[in-house]
Design a protein around this motif. Sequence first.
Motif, short mmCIF file in Angstrom:
data_model
loop_
_atom_site.label_atom_id
_atom_site.label_comp_id
_atom_site.label_asym_id
_atom_site.label_seq_id
_atom_site.Cartn_x
_atom_site.Cartn_y
_atom_site.Cartn_z
N ALA A 48 26.01 6.95 31.99
CA ALA A 48 26.35 6.36 30.68
C ALA A 48 25.83 7.18 29.51
O ALA A 48 26.50 7.29 28.47
CB ALA A 48 25.82 4.93 30.60
N GLU A 49 24.65 7.78 29.66
CA GLU A 49 24.06 8.53 28.55
C GLU A 49 24.77 9.86 28.29
O GLU A 49 24.54 10.50 27.26
CB GLU A 49 22.56 8.78 28.80
N LYS A 50 25.63 10.27 29.21
CA LYS A 50 26.39 11.51 29.03
C LYS A 50 27.89 11.22 28.88
O LYS A 50 28.72 12.07 29.17
CB LYS A 50 26.17 12.45 30.21
N ALA A 51 28.20 10.02 28.41
CA ALA A 51 29.61 9.61 28.34
C ALA A 51 30.44 10.54 27.46
O ALA A 51 31.59 10.83 27.76
CB ALA A 51 29.70 8.17 27.81
N GLY A 52 29.87 11.01 26.34
CA GLY A 52 30.61 11.90 25.45
C GLY A 52 31.02 13.19 26.14
O GLY A 52 32.16 13.62 26.06
N GLU A 53 30.05 13.80 26.82
CA GLU A 53 30.33 15.05 27.54
C GLU A 53 31.38 14.82 28.63
O GLU A 53 32.36 15.58 28.74
CB GLU A 53 29.05 15.57 28.20
N TYR A 54 31.16 13.78 29.42
CA TYR A 54 32.06 13.52 30.55
C TYR A 54 33.46 13.14 30.08
O TYR A 54 34.45 13.59 30.67
CB TYR A 54 31.48 12.43 31.45
#
Length: 417
Positions: free
Chosen positions: A350-356
Amino acid sequence: MKFKMTPMEKKWVLYDVGNSAFTMLVSTIFPIYFNYLAGNAGISDVDYLAYWGYAASVSTLCVALLGPTLGAIADTKNFKKRIFKWTLAVGVLGCVILGFLSSWIWFLGIFVLAKVGYSSSLVFYDAMLTDVTEPERMDTVSSQGFAWGYIGSCIPFIASLGIALGGGSLGLSMQASMTIAFLITAVWWLVSAVPLLLSFQQKHYVEVSGHVVRESFARLGRTFLDIKKEKHIFVFLLAFFFYIDGVYTIIDMATAYGQALGLDSTGLLLALLLTQVVAFPSVLILNQVAKRVKPTQILTVCIFAYLGISVYAYFLDTQTDFWILAVLVGMFQGSVQALSRSYFGKIIPAEKAGEYFGIYDICGKGAAILGTTLVSVMSQITGKMNVGVSAISVLFVVGLLLFRKAVKMNEEREKCE
């Protein structure tokens, strides 16, 4: 028990209502108006379809390059809403400017800019899903977004269609009618984003101690390496690349294809309005079915249905055929997008949602460059538009096989944990 959305989920869904109006305009009135401008400049029907496809390809390529980079930066604390706001501004402003253009080449150029702004805003909007809801609610919230987006977009579309078709009786020129139609859509899109912009709080983020851009690029590099190791994510993205490419190609090229076949413009627009109306209950119904069976099974059905739709499109040559195609697309279009989005949201950090989701967008809207370019090139080489359309079916076959493999891999991973 009846599902009840939270205030934040409702504000997130409302943006789908707004941005879908632009999508509707792009897939209906935009290509018809471009055909008008191209016809005035002496552009042939085959070249008109090809140029429209090339413009769609360029815009998706730009998003493919920008999406992961901006997504990585957006994962930094308090950056997601900030970048979302700027991409939204580019899209809305581009939509307004398009209404004042009479040159076909300038129209294509600004269209690319507006489409890049629109598509880029969706990278951050999709990534916000992990902040506005919980994993167990994602399938339903994502489906609600697409459902209300479809039916909500009909309001500005009907107003724009009335101006476009009835402008002459009001003493308006084609140019003036288009200016008003595009302005209606831009205002609707912007206003729908205001509640989300005012209330959104980024819950999941990464802390940055040094330079934001430099550290974002470093994280993005590590994310690409992580995806290669997380085979279930990698194979799903590969599957998504193929099957959603076919979906977006059909969306982007449907009206242009019908125009090139010489079908009645009013009939095409009304048929695509029917697609939106059919899509609204279809998304909600399939979401309810997904609660009783695995969502991945519904996704499988949707991909297989699109395979049939692409084969049917090869034989399309009458107005009735196009109406049937519009109903079939409406039945599965929303669910294949909504369940893909929520499934991905549940299998990523969830904390890397932007990247993913930036990478997800490469495999989604960025991947559509393959389908639209394929249709354009094959149409020009053979002089037969249905040859390019028939190639889309291959994308669904490959996507379906890879998706089933990705699901199996994820299920095996969950058993081991």
